[in-house]
Structures are given as structure tokens and as C-alpha cells.
Design a protein around this motif. Structure first.
Motif, mmCIF file in Angstrom:
data_model
loop_
_atom_site.group_PDB
_atom_site.id
_atom_site.type_symbol
_atom_site.label_atom_id
_atom_site.label_comp_id
_atom_site.label_asym_id
_atom_site.label_seq_id
_atom_site.Cartn_x
_atom_site.Cartn_y
_atom_site.Cartn_z
ATOM 1 N N LYS A 41 -20.050 21.749 40.360
ATOM 2 C CA LYS A 41 -20.838 20.597 40.786
ATOM 3 C C LYS A 41 -20.432 20.139 42.188
ATOM 4 C CE LYS A 41 -21.958 18.698 36.227
ATOM 5 N NZ LYS A 41 -23.412 18.799 36.378
ATOM 6 N N GLN A 42 -19.137 20.146 42.469
ATOM 7 C CA GLN A 42 -18.676 19.743 43.790
ATOM 8 C C GLN A 42 -19.209 20.690 44.867
ATOM 9 O OE1 GLN A 42 -14.444 19.687 43.236
ATOM 10 N NE2 GLN A 42 -14.429 17.654 42.313
ATOM 11 N N PHE A 43 -19.177 21.978 44.575
ATOM 12 C CA PHE A 43 -19.691 22.962 45.533
ATOM 13 C C PHE A 43 -21.188 22.768 45.729
ATOM 14 C CE2 PHE A 43 -21.531 27.170 46.451
ATOM 15 C CZ PHE A 43 -20.836 27.481 47.610
ATOM 16 N N TYR A 44 -21.919 22.576 44.636
ATOM 17 C CA TYR A 44 -23.377 22.374 44.692
ATOM 18 C C TYR A 44 -23.705 21.139 45.519
ATOM 19 C CZ TYR A 44 -28.162 21.646 42.960
ATOM 20 O OH TYR A 44 -29.518 21.455 42.862
ATOM 21 N N ASP A 45 -23.021 20.023 45.227
ATOM 22 C CA ASP A 45 -23.308 18.784 45.934
ATOM 23 C C ASP A 45 -22.948 18.890 47.409
ATOM 24 O OD1 ASP A 45 -24.220 17.720 43.603
ATOM 25 O OD2 ASP A 45 -22.451 16.492 43.197
ATOM 26 N N GLY A 46 -21.875 19.620 47.702
ATOM 27 C CA GLY A 46 -21.509 19.823 49.096
ATOM 28 C C GLY A 46 -22.583 20.578 49.855
ATOM 29 N N ILE A 47 -23.103 21.644 49.246
ATOM 30 C CA ILE A 47 -24.184 22.415 49.871
ATOM 31 C C ILE A 47 -25.441 21.553 50.010
ATOM 32 C CG2 ILE A 47 -25.737 24.379 49.561
ATOM 33 C CD1 ILE A 47 -22.985 25.222 50.417
ATOM 34 N N LEU A 48 -25.750 20.768 48.984
ATOM 35 C CA LEU A 48 -26.942 19.916 49.007
ATOM 36 C C LEU A 48 -26.869 18.901 50.141
ATOM 37 C CD1 LEU A 48 -29.560 18.778 47.781
ATOM 38 C CD2 LEU A 48 -28.149 17.494 46.161
ATOM 39 N N LEU A 49 -25.748 18.181 50.245
ATOM 40 C CA LEU A 49 -25.609 17.168 51.292
ATOM 41 C C LEU A 49 -25.597 17.799 52.683
ATOM 42 C CD1 LEU A 49 -22.965 14.834 49.603
ATOM 43 C CD2 LEU A 49 -25.423 14.438 49.856
ATOM 44 N N ALA A 50 -24.963 18.970 52.791
ATOM 45 C CA ALA A 50 -24.952 19.668 54.083
ATOM 46 C C ALA A 50 -26.361 20.094 54.480
ATOM 47 C CB ALA A 50 -24.024 20.879 54.011
#
Length: 346
Positions: free
Chosen positions: A14-23
Motif C-alpha cells: 500500500k505504501q508503494f502504491y500510494d507513493g506512485i499514485l501521489l508522484a
């Protein structure tokens, strides 16, 4: 309230997904604003705010288009399932992007001391009967309210409190929000034709969502027709070995919910195809660690009785099975959730 609160599990995925999403959101907004500032630098503060309105508005529409495309893409290719697993996070971020779009709109009126004009535009009843001149901002406000309702109830607490069926029905309002946004953008473009990017984005986005849903629906309908075999009280599944090991065949009764018939070695069990979590298509999952595992969020159930392993208490409806003349058949009448009903074949 009777439901148990469960904290959000911020695992590494989830952290990786959210990081990619916000980026991705930051990259889009940065590229959009940089390009427009370079092509046509704003001459005053209202013009600069207008660029932010357009940047955040197009970003929200693009994100909403992607959200509605994830479902059919995951049905067509399981490699898109990681996107589906975290789709609620995507929806919450989309709401905040849309909220910023609306806040910049209000700021645009405030800096010009024209906020009463916005009120007048939204409250002129006769304008709602027009086509050109329709208060399209009202459609955007309605869509924002729907997105807020969905974001506010996105946590699993509300899923448990409202029950999966009610929660799922509530979150189907995403299609109403998308329709409102499409009309909002379309009418806004007709009334202000200075930006050709908006109608192009609208047409391409709407066409992609429509095409993906039609293709996924056609494929699912063809699968249902192939699986709805047999007559009378029992439906034909096929030879035991026609059911993939650790997988399932999905049977569509003439009337009723789909049935997922799984095989684990020589054990065969039939469960409701609707996961108790979010009504996900559990028949598209596999048996992992001895349990039927939903492909959407990993909820697990025992094949023998449809019960989730302890400490969880979710249960699925099971179905009676029999082997007649070497062929597996299933009774389409569901048993009480948690009823043992699996069989073994030699």
C-alpha cells in the motif's frame, strides 16, 4: 455502534502504491502548469488561478476515468489486480484533487469580488432549462458531493456497518459521479471553447471507459452462457478434471448468483461467487494455503464449509454437489452460509 473498528493496515504494498499514485498526480499537475505557463503566461492573478482550476479539474477527470477502467481491466487481465486492491486509496485522492479544483474556483470569484455572481449563477432556476447557458458548475458540485460520500465511507468500518451489499450499492454511485463530471466538462467546454484539450480529453476518456466495460461485459456474458448447462434441479459442471486444480469453474444458474466450483486435489466444493468482503468475484481467485482466496483483497475461506479461518468470522453460502455418470453436478439452491458441502472423488 455495533461494528468493530479495524485500523488501516499500511503494508509495504500500500505504501508503494500510494507513493506512485501521489508522484503521478504531482507529475501531471507540474507538467500541465509548467507547459501552460510557458505557452501562455498568465497576465494577472485570476488568470493564474484559472490555470490551477484547469490543471486540477483535468487531473480529477483523468483519475476518475482510470478508476472506472480498473474494474474491467482486472477482469480482462489479472495483472491489473494490484490496482484493484488499492482502488479505494485512488478514490480518496481523487476526491481531494476535485476538492482543490472547486476551492480554486471559489478563489477565482473571491479575488475579483464576484462571489455573489457565483451564487446568482447557481440559483437562477430558469437557466437550468437551457442547454447553452446551463449552470454547469452545479453538476460539478453534485459530483463532488458524491465523491465526498464515497471517500467518507471508504474505510472497512463502513463496509461492516452498512453490510457489503449496501456498501457496494452506495459505491456504485461512482458511475453517477462520472456522468455528472462528463456533463460538467462537456457543457463547460461548449460555453468556453478556448481550450481544445478539454473536449479531446473528455471524448477519449469516455470512449475508453465505455469500450472497456462493453468488452468485459461481453466476455463475462459469453462465460455465463458456457457455464449455464444442465436442467432440472442440478446444473452440469463437467468431469472433475475439467475444474482446474487450486482453481474454479464459474457456473451461472438461469436465476440466481453465480456459483464458484473449486477443486483442491480430489476435494471439490461449491461456494457463492460473491466474496463476503466487497462482493468480489471469488471464483476468479485460487486456493492458497488450503483456502479459497479472493483475488481482490485476499480474503480466505475454507473449501469444505465456506467459513473464513479463525480469528475471522465471515461465511459464504455453499452448494450441494454430486457426481453422476462421472460428471460433477451442482444444486443451484444455496445452503446456509457455513454449511459443510464439499465432496471427494476417486
Amino acid at each position: 455502534m455495533s461494528s468493530t473498528f479495524r485500523a488501516v493496515q499500511w503494508n509495504r504494498a500500500k505504501q508503494f502504491y500510494d507513493g506512485i499514485l501521489l508522484a503521478g498526480v504531482a507529475l501531471y499537475l507540474g507538467a500541465y502548469l509548467t507547459l501552460l505557463y510557458w505557452l501562455d503566461p498568465p497576465k494577472d492573478l485570476p488568470a493564474a488561478i484559472d490555470l490551477r482550476i484547469r490543471a486540477f479539474g483535468t487531473c480529477a477527470f483523468l483519475m476518475l476515468t482510470i478508476i472506472l477502467s480498473i474494474g474491467p481491466l482486472a477482469r480482462l487481465d489479472h495483472r491489473f489486480l494490484p490496482l484493484l486492491y488499492n482502488r479505494r486509496h485512488f478514490g480518496v485522492v481523487t476526491f481531494f484533487v476535485a476538492l482543490l479544483h472547486a476551492s480554486f474556483l471559489v478563489e477565482w470569484y473571491v479575488v475579483q469580488n464576484a462571489l455573489p455572481n457565483l451564487y446568482d449563477e447557481l440559483t437562477k432556476v430558469f437557466d437550468y432549462g437551457k442547454f447553452i447557458g446551463f449552470p454547469f458548475k452545479a453538476l460539478g458540485i453534485a459530483a463532488l458531493l458524491v465523491l465526498f460520500l464515497m471517500a467518507a465511507t471508504s474505510h472497512d468500518y463502513w463496509l461492516v456497518f452498512l453490510t457489503p451489499r449496501v456498501w457496494k450499492g452506495l459505491h456504485m454511485a461512482i458511475y453517477a459521479a462520472y456522468g455528472l463530471v462528463v456533463m460538467h466538462v462537456a457543457l463547460g467546454s461548449l460555453q468556453d471553447d478556448s481550450d481544445p484539450f478539454l473536449p479531446a480529453l473528455l471524448i477519449i476518456g469516455f470512449a475508453c471507459v465505455t469500450l472497456l466495460h462493453l468488452v468485459a461485459g461481453w466476455r463475462e456474458r459469453a462465460s455465463d452462457r458456457a457455464g449455464a448447462c444442465g436442467g432440472g434441479d442440478w446444473l452440469l459442471v463437467g468431469p472433475p478434471l475439467s475444474i482446474p486444480d487450486k482453481g474454479a469453474r464459474i457456473i451461472a444458474p438461469p436465476n440466481g448468483e453465480r456459483i464458484a466450483v473449486f477443486r483442491d486435489g480430489t476435494q471439490i466444493g461449491a461456494l457463492s461467487n460473491l466474496c463476503a468482503h466487497q462482493n468480489g468475484p471469488i471464483g476468479e481467485g485460487h486456493i492458497i494455503d488450503g483456502c479459497v482466496t479472493c483475488p481482490w483483497h485476499g480474503y480466505q475461506y475454507r473449501l469444505a464449509d465456506g467459513c473464513a479461518p479463525p480469528p475471522f468470522n465471515e461465511k459464504l453460502a455453499t452448494y450441494r454437489l454430486r457426481i453422476a455418470h462421472g460428471l460433477v453436478e451442482v444444486d443451484p439452491r444455496p445452503l446456509t452460509p457455513g454449511t459443510p458441502a464439499s465432496i471427494r472423488y476417486k
